[in-house]
Design an enzyme around this catalytic site. Sequence first.
Site, short mmCIF file in Angstrom:
data_model
loop_
_atom_site.label_atom_id
_atom_site.label_comp_id
_atom_site.label_asym_id
_atom_site.label_seq_id
_atom_site.Cartn_x
_atom_site.Cartn_y
_atom_site.Cartn_z
N CYS A 1 0.87 -1.19 0.00
CA CYS A 1 0.00 0.00 0.00
C CYS A 1 0.90 1.23 0.00
O CYS A 1 0.93 2.01 0.96
CB CYS A 1 -0.92 0.00 1.21
SG CYS A 1 -1.82 -1.53 1.49
N LYS B 1 7.28 5.55 2.56
CA LYS B 1 7.96 4.40 3.17
C LYS B 1 8.77 3.62 2.14
O LYS B 1 9.81 3.04 2.47
CB LYS B 1 6.94 3.50 3.88
CG LYS B 1 6.32 4.14 5.12
CD LYS B 1 5.41 3.17 5.86
CE LYS B 1 4.87 3.79 7.15
NZ LYS B 1 3.98 4.95 6.89
N CYS C 1 -1.57 3.83 10.95
CA CYS C 1 -1.39 5.08 11.70
C CYS C 1 -2.66 5.32 12.53
O CYS C 1 -3.31 6.35 12.42
CB CYS C 1 -1.10 6.25 10.77
SG CYS C 1 -2.24 6.43 9.39
#
Length: 401
Positions: free
Chosen positions: A217, A223, A342
């Site tokens: 994702c 990231k 998150c």
Amino acid sequence: MTPAARVQAAIEVLDAVIDAAKAEGAPADRILADYFRARRYAGSKDRRAVRELVYGAIRALGPVPGNGRDAMLAYGRADPAHHHLLDLFDGSPHGPAPIEAPLTDNGAIEARPGLAPDWLVAALARSGVAGEAAAALMGRAPLDLRVNTLRTDRASLDLPEPGEPLAAPQGLRFASGTRAEEWEAYAQGLVEVQDHGSQLACLAAAARPGEMVVDLCAGAGGKSLALAAAMENAGRLIACDTDKRRLGNLAPRAARAGAGLIEPRLLDPGREREALGDVAGKADLVLVDAPCSGTGTWRRKPEAKWRLTPRALRGYAALQDRLLDIAAALVKPGGRIVFVTCSLLDEEGAQRACAFLSRHEGFAARPVNLPLGTARGEGWRLEPLRDGTDGFFIAILARPC
């Protein structure tokens, strides 16, 4: 703009934010930008003042207000420091209409102070986030940078401001509002904007040179860029997403960062397994940075608390389960899934990791060893109050050899 006109502008922006929250529309920062793009007469001080009013009201109020006027009235009543705002409801040109209902009548104003809608406050409390820990979600986040080790390192980097070294090996912290994206170091790909918690999540993933890694994702690739640096541009890194617009931002970012090993791959929603059939059972690491409620990011996007519903939360949990099941088919024996959200809600963290382990016999949770955070169920949690990061849940789910 007069002070009263600034209040009226904040009311109009809040009306748009409230409507967008109900319809899953644009975020508050984009609404503000669009509002002032159509009002070039507003100076920088005006824009700053209206922004402060809008975000101050969002942070101060719990349930979704009925409209922007009610929101601003409730904000003015909530704290003596803001009582002067009520005097600006005076009917002056370009200002808000006078207050007709008496201020002592709580029923006259729909909006009320609080952290979030009541059901969401209760869900956070069940997840161990209450009191000061919950209040910290409405604070203001600093600006964190990650030094890109494909270009340089923290010890040798020269920036316009020194920054505070963080626990993440290449992390630096600056005051909120620092315009780092205007620095030459940013243009050269020496630094990337990335919250300290996100950097620590990538540290937990422990990507190594030569590995095959799937970022399931990837979004715009924050990231992915950190993983590429950890891999020293050696190996294979497939960055996937179903959002063409967001994934399209990755290629220029990767070029700027010198992350040449990243392979963007657009996935068709619901057909991810077919699109990743060539890497099934071959990945050393699958990062599942799953879509979630974003409760851990409220310091940056406080209006997100008004967008979430119990139904949406259940939908996120179901999606996270599905993505983890896809990841299980991609990881090779001895490989690992790193599950990240998150969020500070157990429904999107500890419960999802536990449910995955119950569905996939043989997989086991590995310890998460990070310099900040604490254990939560089969994983690890970072929190704004205790750790100074965005809120994150991280679990390492290893497939046996």
